[in-house]
Write an enzyme that holds these catalytic residues in place. Structure first.
Site, PDB file in Angstrom:
ATOM      1  N   GLU A 106       7.596  46.823  37.377  1.00 52.29           N
ATOM      2  CA  GLU A 106       7.504  47.280  38.763  1.00 52.29           C
ATOM      3  C   GLU A 106       8.499  46.513  39.619  1.00 52.29           C
ATOM      4  OE1 GLU A 106       3.508  45.566  40.322  1.00 52.29           O
ATOM      5  OE2 GLU A 106       3.225  45.797  38.162  1.00 52.29           O
ATOM      6  N   ASP A 124       9.869  42.777  48.557  1.00 45.47           N
ATOM      7  CA  ASP A 124      10.139  41.577  49.328  1.00 45.47           C
ATOM      8  C   ASP A 124       9.312  41.633  50.603  1.00 45.47           C
ATOM      9  OD1 ASP A 124      11.234  39.180  49.801  1.00 45.47           O
ATOM     10  OD2 ASP A 124      13.253  39.904  50.246  1.00 45.47           O
ATOM     11  N   CYS A 159      46.531  38.796  73.445  1.00 44.26           N
ATOM     12  CA  CYS A 159      46.339  39.470  72.161  1.00 44.26           C
ATOM     13  C   CYS A 159      47.024  38.666  71.055  1.00 44.26           C
ATOM     14  CB  CYS A 159      46.918  40.882  72.220  1.00 44.26           C
ATOM     15  SG  CYS A 159      46.971  41.693  70.601  1.00 44.26           S
ATOM     16  N   CYS A 170      50.182  41.045  69.787  1.00 38.43           N
ATOM     17  CA  CYS A 170      51.346  41.399  70.613  1.00 38.43           C
ATOM     18  C   CYS A 170      51.507  40.521  71.842  1.00 38.43           C
ATOM     19  CB  CYS A 170      51.280  42.872  71.017  1.00 38.43           C
ATOM     20  SG  CYS A 170      50.018  43.202  72.266  1.00 38.43           S
ATOM     21  N   CYS A 192      51.380  47.505  70.897  1.00 36.13           N
ATOM     22  CA  CYS A 192      50.804  46.460  70.055  1.00 36.13           C
ATOM     23  C   CYS A 192      50.829  46.933  68.604  1.00 36.13           C
ATOM     24  CB  CYS A 192      49.373  46.161  70.499  1.00 36.13           C
ATOM     25  SG  CYS A 192      48.512  45.007  69.403  1.00 36.13           S
TER      26      CYS A 192
HETATM   27  O1  D41 Z   1       5.969  43.254  44.291  1.00 34.81           O
HETATM   28  C1  D41 Z   1       5.633  42.062  44.307  1.00 34.81           C
HETATM   29  N1  D41 Z   1       6.109  41.261  45.233  1.00 34.81           N
HETATM   30  C2  D41 Z   1       4.695  41.515  43.272  1.00 34.81           C
HETATM   31  C3  D41 Z   1       4.176  40.236  43.458  1.00 34.81           C
HETATM   32  C4  D41 Z   1       4.316  42.251  42.146  1.00 34.81           C
HETATM   33  N2  D41 Z   1       4.789  43.509  41.942  1.00 34.81           N
HETATM   34  N3  D41 Z   1       3.464  41.716  41.234  1.00 34.81           N
HETATM   35  C5  D41 Z   1       2.960  40.468  41.397  1.00 34.81           C
HETATM   36  N4  D41 Z   1       2.112  39.993  40.468  1.00 34.81           N
HETATM   37  C6  D41 Z   1       1.593  38.780  40.596  1.00 34.81           C
HETATM   38  C7  D41 Z   1       0.658  38.263  39.541  1.00 34.81           C
HETATM   39  C8  D41 Z   1       1.203  38.551  38.188  1.00 34.81           C
HETATM   40  C9  D41 Z   1       0.446  36.788  39.679  1.00 34.81           C
HETATM   41  C10 D41 Z   1      -0.641  38.979  39.711  1.00 34.81           C
HETATM   42  C11 D41 Z   1       3.296  39.684  42.531  1.00 34.81           C
HETATM   43  C12 D41 Z   1       2.704  38.391  42.631  1.00 34.81           C
HETATM   44  N5  D41 Z   1       1.869  37.982  41.649  1.00 34.81           N
HETATM   45  C13 D41 Z   1       2.914  37.459  43.726  1.00 34.81           C
HETATM   46  N6  D41 Z   1       3.362  37.737  44.928  1.00 34.81           N
HETATM   47  C14 D41 Z   1       3.423  36.598  45.642  1.00 34.81           C
HETATM   48  C15 D41 Z   1       3.007  35.591  44.883  1.00 34.81           C
HETATM   49  C16 D41 Z   1       2.675  36.108  43.672  1.00 34.81           C
END
Ligand code: D41
Length: 691
Positions: A125, A129, A419, A422, A443
């Site tokens: 996945e 952010d 400038c 020029c 210019c």
């Molecule tokens: O998309 C994410 N930021 C994301 C963060 C994600 N897709 N999976 C995550 N899976 C975990 C665990 C495996 C520990 C359940 C996470 C995070 N942790 C995570 N996000 C911030 C700290 C940890």
């Protein structure tokens, strides 16, 4: 007081169920089945009934997402099951090492007990952010939302998470566990981020550095009405407590979460073995810029929950998951100098020369600072440490100055009075942020830029006449204005560095070929301030011939859709200058020609049609597209309904496109739209739902 009738109770109940389902389809599945107007009608009806029967209002009603008064603080929350962190891999080798460690640990638990042959199934996945949060549901009701904090304690942000439409207040269906803790990421889509910063800039307020900070700031609001206005989203990636339900695989959990009403990643996939993981990583890296939200890597998880238990944790991170990070889009570097560039219209742009730094996949050594207001807003000095951001194809930006690291010898930036190219005076008009060189077409910088623009693909389209070549031709003194291009000789061109006889001939052929053009291209090629492609096209369609445009008064120009007083003034001023008229006359003498445009036929092609524009068009802004449509007699509307004749859909079109598709309304992609503008003919039969 009258008791509420059973009919009203039933209607309220039915409305809530319908709205609930529409919300799910719209915010979680991105697949709405009703137009926005119908949804609004249902919500309004529910509000109306609740207003006249307040005793029917329940906290889980879709009308009750936003609180009406700010909180004083956020309470502390202890996570019953700690929220772990994720280990990172920065290289392919580090990811392979992770996979090897997983297989070694599992050893003879793997099929056949064969360490070398067995391939682990991973879920893949995108790593969003955003901000990690936890949602607690008891008996299907959302009772608490909390930030991850340090993983053990976070902050209670229930009021704020309730305002996020992709978070269900009540779980869907009835097969859910009595206690369910859902984990995921709250993020701000790129479009909401841009909109938020645009508004902040217009108000002279501080902007957010990136969507992540904007999401964090929006969640930290004590007034949930502010949070509600920020367009936040939630995407789920796992569970904490889950009583009385068992699953075999991580992807089964996500599928169940989706059924219960949560958004999960659309990009979720299963990979067998580390090589498939790497392939997924590269596919997503390619796709990164076209996604509507920021991601900073890929999370790989051992998909089998039994194997996850077997692997367990080390310190605070699971051994069964890893984040494979993308190259950073933000980096720190130092400003070596600030130089000033002169553009086509004389605009003077400060540019930061940077200590080269690798960011967003390329080495960056310059960043535009836009104008002196921006330099002041950033409080940027020469010698400062700055944070550079380069996302996708976007030009690198200085997002922040680390003023706490400012060296003693740092110097303030000042606008030159002459400038740099020029030597003419630099002028700054009252109330304008842009400073300009007053040298005009004397210019060399302005000459070069004007010629580059004239030759560009969307203007006269002179193939092979690139920036370097224009620079050389201007420096030789052979080309001072655009008409000089048509006087170049083969010998001249061939004598330039790195130009052979053959390439010289090709260039002259291309220059010659450009003489046969179109009115709208020619108008655009002139490089009149604020006259982009779309305005040029509108002008061509309105006036039909160049002479009429050249003689038009400012009042007459303002009759044109999309032309306000400022643009009218630029156009009028351009044609008032003798040297511009001379250059145009010379171009025509040298053989530049076009066909005049039929004006009357164009203006009513779309009469009686209602059009909706959605997504981002590459060649024009939304306002310009709107102006072009209005000029053709169409009505332009903001939302899709049964009255919509067709939808123009650019990149990253969202719910309006899905709505149109659901309603069977024809959709024009950008190519088909340009066709319509160029030819003035609309053929909906061949262009439906192509976007
Ligand atoms: O998309 C994410 N930021 C994301 C963060 C994600 N897709 N999976 C995550 N899976 C975990 C665990 C495996 C520990 C359940 C996470 C995070 N942790 C995570 N996000 C911030 C700290 C940890």
């Amino acid at each position: 007081m009258n008791p509420v009738s059973a009919d009203v109770r039933q209607e309220v109940q039915a409305l809530r169920e319908q709205i609930h389902e529409h919300n799910y389809r719209y915010y979680v599945l991105d697949d709405p089945t009703v137009p926005d107007a119908e949804y609004d009608r249902l919500m309004n009806r529910l509000r109306e009934l609740e207003a006249s029967h307040p005793e029917l209002v329940t906290p889980d009603s879709p009308t009750q997402r936003v609180g009406s008064r700010p909180q004083a603080t956020f309470a502390e929350v202890r996570h019953e099951v700690p929220m772990l962190s994720l280990d990172n891999a920065f290289t392919e080798d580090e990811l392979r090492d992770f996979d090897r460690r997983v297989r070694e640990r599992l050893g003879d638990l793997l099929p056949g007990g064969d360490l070398f042959g067995a391939e682990i199934e991973y879920s893949c996945e995108p790593k969003l952010d955003g901000i990690a949060i936890s949602l607690l549901y008891e008996n299907g009701q959302l009772v608490r939302g909390a930030t991850r904090g340090d993983g053990y304690t976070g902050e209670d942000i229930t009021e704020n998470v309730r305002t996020i439409p992709s978070i269900p207040l009540t779980l869907r269906g009835s097969e859910w566990p009595s206690v369910l803790e859902v984990r995921g990421e709250i993020y701000m889509p790129k479009a909401s981020f841009e909109k938020l910063n645009e508004t902040a800039r217009a108000r002279g307020e501080k902007t957010f550095v990136n969507p992540r900070n904007a999401a964090a700031g929006s969640l930290r609001q004590l007034d949930s009405r502010i949070t509600a206005s920020r367009g936040l989203q939630m995407c789920c990636y796992g569970v904490g407590r889950m009583d009385g339900v068992e699953f075999k695989r991580h992807t089964d959990v996500l599928e169940a979460l989706n059924q219960w009403g949560f958004r999960v990643s659309r990009e979720l996939q299963v990979a067998k073995g580390v090589e498939e993981c790497l392939a997924y990583y590269h596919t997503m890296a390619e796709k990164r810029d076209s996604l509507s939200y920021d991601i900073d890597g890929i999370v790989f998880k051992v998909n089998d929950l039994g194997l996850q238990r077997e692997l367990g944790f080390v310190s605070r991170a699971p051994r069964w998951a890893i984040a494979h990070k993308f190259p950073a889009q933000e980096e720190m570097t130092q400003v070596l100098d600030v130089e000033f560039q002169v553009g086509r219209t004389g605009a003077i742009t400060p540019v930061a020369r940077l200590q080269p730094v690798f960011v967003g996949g390329v080495t960056v050594s310059n960043a535009t600072l836009h104008n002196m207001d921006e330099v002041a807003r950033l409080d940027l000095h020469i010698g400062d440490w700055v944070i550079i951001r380069r996302a996708g194809d976007v030009i690198p930006q200085v997002v922040r100055v680390m003023s706490e690291r400012r060296p003693k010898e740092a110097r303030a930036v000042s606008l030159p009075s002459q400038c740099p190219v020029c030597g003419a005076d630099v002028m700054q008009a009252e109330g304008e942020v842009v400073a300009r060189c007053s040298g005009g077409l004397f210019c060399a910088a302005q000459q070069k830029e004007a010629i580059k623009h004239f030759a560009s693909r969307r203007a006269m389209d002179i193939e092979g006449l690139g920036d370097k070549l224009v620079d050389a031709l201007v420096e030789k003194g052979w080309v001072k204005k655009v008409s000089d291009l048509y006087r170049l000789t083969e010998d001249q061109v061939a004598s330039l560095e790195r130009m052979g006889r053959k390439s010289a001939q090709n260039l002259l052929k291309a220059i010659n070929k450009s003489k046969d053009t179109e009115l709208q291209r020619f108008i655009y090629a002139l490089g009149i301030r604020e006259v982009g492609e779309a305005t040029a096209r509108t002008l061509a369609n309105h006036f039909g011939e160049l002479e009429a445009l050249m003689e038009a008064s400012e009042e007459a120009l303002q009759q044109v859709a999309d032309v306000g007083p400022v643009v009218a003034n630029h156009i009028h001023a351009f044609f008032a200058q003798a040297h511009n008229r001379e250059t145009i006359a010379e171009l025509r003498e040298l053989g530049v020609q076009w066909k005049n445009v039929e004006t009357s036929a164009q203006s009513d092609v779309l009469a009686g049609k209602t059009v909706v524009i959605t997504g981002t068009l590459a060649s024009m802004s939304r306002d310009q597209a709107k102006a072009a449509l209005l000029a053709m007699g169409a009505k332009v509307s903001g939302s899709v309904s049964g009255k919509t004749s067709f939808v123009v859909a650019g990149e990253n079109a969202g719910s309006k496109l899905t709505n149109a598709q659901a309603l069977g309304i024809p959709v024009l992609n950008e190519e088909a739209f340009e066709q319509l503008l160029a030819t003035g003919t609309l053929d909906l039969g061949t262009s439906d739902s192509q976007a």
